[in-house]
Design a protein around this motif. Structure first.
Motif, PDB file in Angstrom:
ATOM      1  N   ALA A 178      88.247   2.921  26.873  1.00  0.00           N
ATOM      2  CA  ALA A 178      87.824   1.654  27.374  1.00  0.00           C
ATOM      3  C   ALA A 178      86.681   1.559  28.162  1.00  0.00           C
ATOM      4  O   ALA A 178      85.951   2.823  28.779  1.00  0.00           O
ATOM      5  N   THR A 179      85.759   0.456  28.253  1.00  0.00           N
ATOM      6  CA  THR A 179      84.254   0.367  28.683  1.00  0.00           C
ATOM      7  C   THR A 179      84.315   1.101  30.146  1.00  0.00           C
ATOM      8  O   THR A 179      83.309   1.562  30.361  1.00  0.00           O
ATOM      9  N   GLU A 180      85.255   0.723  30.865  1.00  0.00           N
ATOM     10  CA  GLU A 180      85.053   1.107  32.455  1.00  0.00           C
ATOM     11  C   GLU A 180      85.324   2.580  32.541  1.00  0.00           C
ATOM     12  O   GLU A 180      84.647   3.250  33.256  1.00  0.00           O
ATOM     13  N   LYS A 181      85.953   3.256  31.514  1.00  0.00           N
ATOM     14  CA  LYS A 181      86.024   4.653  31.529  1.00  0.00           C
ATOM     15  C   LYS A 181      84.736   5.346  31.021  1.00  0.00           C
ATOM     16  O   LYS A 181      84.364   6.278  31.399  1.00  0.00           O
ATOM     17  N   LEU A 182      84.378   4.529  29.975  1.00  0.00           N
ATOM     18  CA  LEU A 182      83.006   5.302  29.320  1.00  0.00           C
ATOM     19  C   LEU A 182      81.757   4.965  30.654  1.00  0.00           C
ATOM     20  O   LEU A 182      81.023   5.873  30.481  1.00  0.00           O
ATOM     21  N   ALA A 183      81.673   3.814  31.448  1.00  0.00           N
ATOM     22  CA  ALA A 183      80.992   3.805  32.568  1.00  0.00           C
ATOM     23  C   ALA A 183      81.118   4.987  33.449  1.00  0.00           C
ATOM     24  O   ALA A 183      80.130   5.747  34.113  1.00  0.00           O
ATOM     25  N   ARG A 184      82.310   5.633  33.777  1.00  0.00           N
ATOM     26  CA  ARG A 184      82.653   6.748  34.754  1.00  0.00           C
ATOM     27  C   ARG A 184      82.318   7.952  34.073  1.00  0.00           C
ATOM     28  O   ARG A 184      81.910   8.951  34.701  1.00  0.00           O
ATOM     29  N   ARG A 185      82.128   7.814  32.789  1.00  0.00           N
ATOM     30  CA  ARG A 185      81.874   9.312  32.034  1.00  0.00           C
ATOM     31  C   ARG A 185      80.519   9.274  31.801  1.00  0.00           C
ATOM     32  O   ARG A 185      79.829  10.506  31.485  1.00  0.00           O
ATOM     33  N   GLY A 186      79.485   8.333  32.252  1.00  0.00           N
ATOM     34  CA  GLY A 186      78.230   8.357  32.111  1.00  0.00           C
ATOM     35  C   GLY A 186      77.335   7.550  30.928  1.00  0.00           C
ATOM     36  O   GLY A 186      76.242   7.887  30.650  1.00  0.00           O
ATOM     37  N   LEU A 187      77.905   6.505  30.533  1.00  0.00           N
ATOM     38  CA  LEU A 187      77.631   5.543  29.578  1.00  0.00           C
ATOM     39  C   LEU A 187      76.816   4.271  30.237  1.00  0.00           C
ATOM     40  O   LEU A 187      78.072   3.670  30.877  1.00  0.00           O
ATOM     41  N   ALA A 188      75.918   3.820  29.843  1.00  0.00           N
ATOM     42  CA  ALA A 188      75.427   2.635  30.416  1.00  0.00           C
ATOM     43  C   ALA A 188      74.883   1.709  29.295  1.00  0.00           C
ATOM     44  O   ALA A 188      74.438   2.148  28.577  1.00  0.00           O
ATOM     45  N   HIS A 189      74.969   0.528  29.338  1.00  0.00           N
ATOM     46  CA  HIS A 189      74.641  -0.309  28.058  1.00  0.00           C
ATOM     47  C   HIS A 189      73.971  -1.621  28.767  1.00  0.00           C
ATOM     48  O   HIS A 189      74.598  -2.457  29.383  1.00  0.00           O
TER      49      HIS A 189
ATOM     50  N   LEU B 139      76.294  -4.023  42.193  1.00  0.00           N
ATOM     51  CA  LEU B 139      77.301  -3.993  41.165  1.00  0.00           C
ATOM     52  C   LEU B 139      77.101  -3.268  39.986  1.00  0.00           C
ATOM     53  O   LEU B 139      78.107  -2.630  39.565  1.00  0.00           O
ATOM     54  N   GLY B 140      75.916  -2.735  39.836  1.00  0.00           N
ATOM     55  CA  GLY B 140      75.807  -1.683  38.721  1.00  0.00           C
ATOM     56  C   GLY B 140      76.391  -0.325  39.387  1.00  0.00           C
ATOM     57  O   GLY B 140      76.443   0.596  38.335  1.00  0.00           O
ATOM     58  N   ALA B 141      76.459  -0.138  40.491  1.00  0.00           N
ATOM     59  CA  ALA B 141      76.968   1.152  41.040  1.00  0.00           C
ATOM     60  C   ALA B 141      78.482   1.298  41.251  1.00  0.00           C
ATOM     61  O   ALA B 141      78.854   2.087  41.903  1.00  0.00           O
ATOM     62  N   TRP B 142      79.285   0.252  40.627  1.00  0.00           N
ATOM     63  CA  TRP B 142      80.690   0.272  40.981  1.00  0.00           C
ATOM     64  C   TRP B 142      81.456   1.632  40.672  1.00  0.00           C
ATOM     65  O   TRP B 142      82.348   1.817  41.242  1.00  0.00           O
ATOM     66  N   SER B 143      80.924   2.193  39.648  1.00  0.00           N
ATOM     67  CA  SER B 143      81.710   3.254  39.112  1.00  0.00           C
ATOM     68  C   SER B 143      81.248   4.700  40.002  1.00  0.00           C
ATOM     69  O   SER B 143      82.127   5.636  39.891  1.00  0.00           O
ATOM     70  N   LYS B 144      80.103   4.379  41.005  1.00  0.00           N
ATOM     71  CA  LYS B 144      79.840   5.665  41.551  1.00  0.00           C
ATOM     72  C   LYS B 144      79.069   5.310  42.643  1.00  0.00           C
ATOM     73  O   LYS B 144      77.809   5.375  43.048  1.00  0.00           O
ATOM     74  N   PRO B 145      79.926   4.457  43.591  1.00  0.00           N
ATOM     75  CA  PRO B 145      79.254   3.942  44.696  1.00  0.00           C
ATOM     76  C   PRO B 145      78.495   4.790  45.870  1.00  0.00           C
ATOM     77  O   PRO B 145      77.618   4.233  46.464  1.00  0.00           O
ATOM     78  N   ARG B 146      79.259   5.944  45.832  1.00  0.00           N
ATOM     79  CA  ARG B 146      78.703   6.746  46.962  1.00  0.00           C
ATOM     80  C   ARG B 146      77.410   7.715  46.346  1.00  0.00           C
ATOM     81  O   ARG B 146      76.740   8.070  47.351  1.00  0.00           O
ATOM     82  N   ASN B 147      76.985   7.589  45.403  1.00  0.00           N
ATOM     83  CA  ASN B 147      75.821   8.122  44.765  1.00  0.00           C
ATOM     84  C   ASN B 147      74.835   6.931  43.944  1.00  0.00           C
ATOM     85  O   ASN B 147      74.035   7.647  43.152  1.00  0.00           O
ATOM     86  N   ALA B 148      74.601   5.808  44.451  1.00  0.00           N
ATOM     87  CA  ALA B 148      73.732   4.874  43.858  1.00  0.00           C
ATOM     88  C   ALA B 148      72.464   5.054  44.130  1.00  0.00           C
ATOM     89  O   ALA B 148      71.877   5.553  45.233  1.00  0.00           O
ATOM     90  N   PRO B 149      71.616   5.316  43.374  1.00  0.00           N
ATOM     91  CA  PRO B 149      70.137   5.521  43.230  1.00  0.00           C
ATOM     92  C   PRO B 149      69.389   4.420  43.747  1.00  0.00           C
ATOM     93  O   PRO B 149      68.283   3.887  42.791  1.00  0.00           O
ATOM     94  N   PHE B 150      69.713   3.596  44.710  1.00  0.00           N
ATOM     95  CA  PHE B 150      69.004   2.397  45.209  1.00  0.00           C
ATOM     96  C   PHE B 150      67.534   2.546  45.241  1.00  0.00           C
ATOM     97  O   PHE B 150      66.952   1.548  44.346  1.00  0.00           O
ATOM     98  N   ASP B 151      67.071   3.412  46.154  1.00  0.00           N
ATOM     99  CA  ASP B 151      65.536   3.600  46.194  1.00  0.00           C
ATOM    100  C   ASP B 151      64.813   4.250  45.017  1.00  0.00           C
ATOM    101  O   ASP B 151      63.891   3.589  44.550  1.00  0.00           O
ATOM    102  N   GLU B 152      65.541   4.910  44.227  1.00  0.00           N
ATOM    103  CA  GLU B 152      64.884   5.590  42.972  1.00  0.00           C
ATOM    104  C   GLU B 152      64.743   4.229  42.145  1.00  0.00           C
ATOM    105  O   GLU B 152      63.868   4.329  41.337  1.00  0.00           O
ATOM    106  N   THR B 153      65.708   3.531  41.916  1.00  0.00           N
ATOM    107  CA  THR B 153      65.760   2.380  40.965  1.00  0.00           C
ATOM    108  C   THR B 153      64.505   1.462  41.424  1.00  0.00           C
ATOM    109  O   THR B 153      63.784   0.937  40.409  1.00  0.00           O
ATOM    110  N   LEU B 154      64.507   1.029  42.463  1.00  0.00           N
ATOM    111  CA  LEU B 154      63.517   0.274  43.078  1.00  0.00           C
ATOM    112  C   LEU B 154      62.034   0.680  42.847  1.00  0.00           C
ATOM    113  O   LEU B 154      60.874   0.154  42.841  1.00  0.00           O
ATOM    114  N   ALA B 155      62.094   2.140  42.897  1.00  0.00           N
ATOM    115  CA  ALA B 155      60.645   2.639  42.702  1.00  0.00           C
ATOM    116  C   ALA B 155      60.247   2.475  41.264  1.00  0.00           C
ATOM    117  O   ALA B 155      59.110   2.566  41.113  1.00  0.00           O
TER     118      ALA B 155
END
Length: 238
Positions: free
Chosen positions: A70-81, A100-116
């Motif tokens: 399922a798509t949500e399981k793919l996101a947890r395995r490391g696939l983004a579309h 919202l993009g970090a829902w599958s890994k909320p504790r490790n969201a690369p917020f600062d890196e993404t904005l960089a």
């Protein structure tokens, strides 16, 4: 490690679009997928991401079979579309879209890196996503995908409808992501010059199959590539 697609066959109902398509995207590389409209490029991404069922074949990510999940399981395995036309949540703020993009890994969201990677989004974090320019919305869509720290990133026509300056900015970000060595990038594009500037390898898809494969330098001036875009290889698929 890599994203590896082997003999993938998929379509819509009785309409078979992909016919035993195979390709490999090593980690730390970009594979460009080009071809005429109707060739099967978007169908390839949708089948890999579980949005349509595959009738046969294999898709592995870092050696693990992911086809059929399922798509949500793919996101947890490391696939983004990142689908065509961006599809941000227009009524939500830029910041909320990213979160919202970090829902599958909320504790490790690369917020600062993404904005960089996308500094143009920084002063717009509180702004509604729907009020951004087309280029900024595409940056937001890619940034939202990166918030899950994907191992493989699928992009469908990220340059479509954008000003040339925005296309250059986005392709430069993809090159930086490639050079980080952390992910495999599968890039569907109609803009050959943009895609081939950052891709390590490319495939030409025609009739749902890989018609040609090679480096951008090998394919850029190929008569077969011109045929794929102007009707030769893909006349039956358009």
């Amino acid at each position: 490690m890599s994203l590896e697609i082997t003999d993938l066959t998929a379509g819509y109902g009785q309409l078979r679009v992909l016919e035993k398509l195979s390709c490999n995207v090593p980690t730390g590389s970009i594979l460009a997928v080009v071809g005429a409209n109707g060739a099967g490029k978007t169908t390839l991404l949708r089948a890999v991401d579980g949005l349509i069922p595959a009738s046969s074949g294999s898709v592995t990510l870092d050696g693990e079979q992911i086809l059929g999940l399922a798509t949500e399981k793919l996101a947890r395995r490391g696939l983004a579309h990142v689908p065509e036309n961006r599809l941000v949540f227009p009524g939500l703020s830029v910041q909320d879209n990213l979160v919202l993009g970090a829902w599958s890994k909320p504790r490790n969201a690369p917020f600062d890196e993404t904005l960089a990677l996308f500094p143009r989004l920084v002063p717009r974090l509180a702004q509604a996503a729907g009020s951004l320019s087309g280029g900024e919305q595409q940056m937001l869509a890619i940034g939202r995908a990166l918030m899950s720290r994907p191992k493989a990133l699928l992009l469908d026509e990220p340059s479509i409808g954008l000003a040339p300056k925005a296309v250059v900015e986005i392709m430069d970000v993809l090159a930086r992501l490639r050079d980080s060595g952390d992910m495999s990038i599968l890039l569907v594009e109609q803009n050959l010059s943009a895609a081939f500037r950052v891709a390590d390898r490319a495939i030409v898809v025609a009739h749902g199959r890989v018609a040609l494969e090679g480096s951008p330098d090998e394919l850029m001036n190929s008569p077969e590539v011109r045929d794929a875009y102007f009707g030769g290889l893909d006349a039956k698929a358009s």
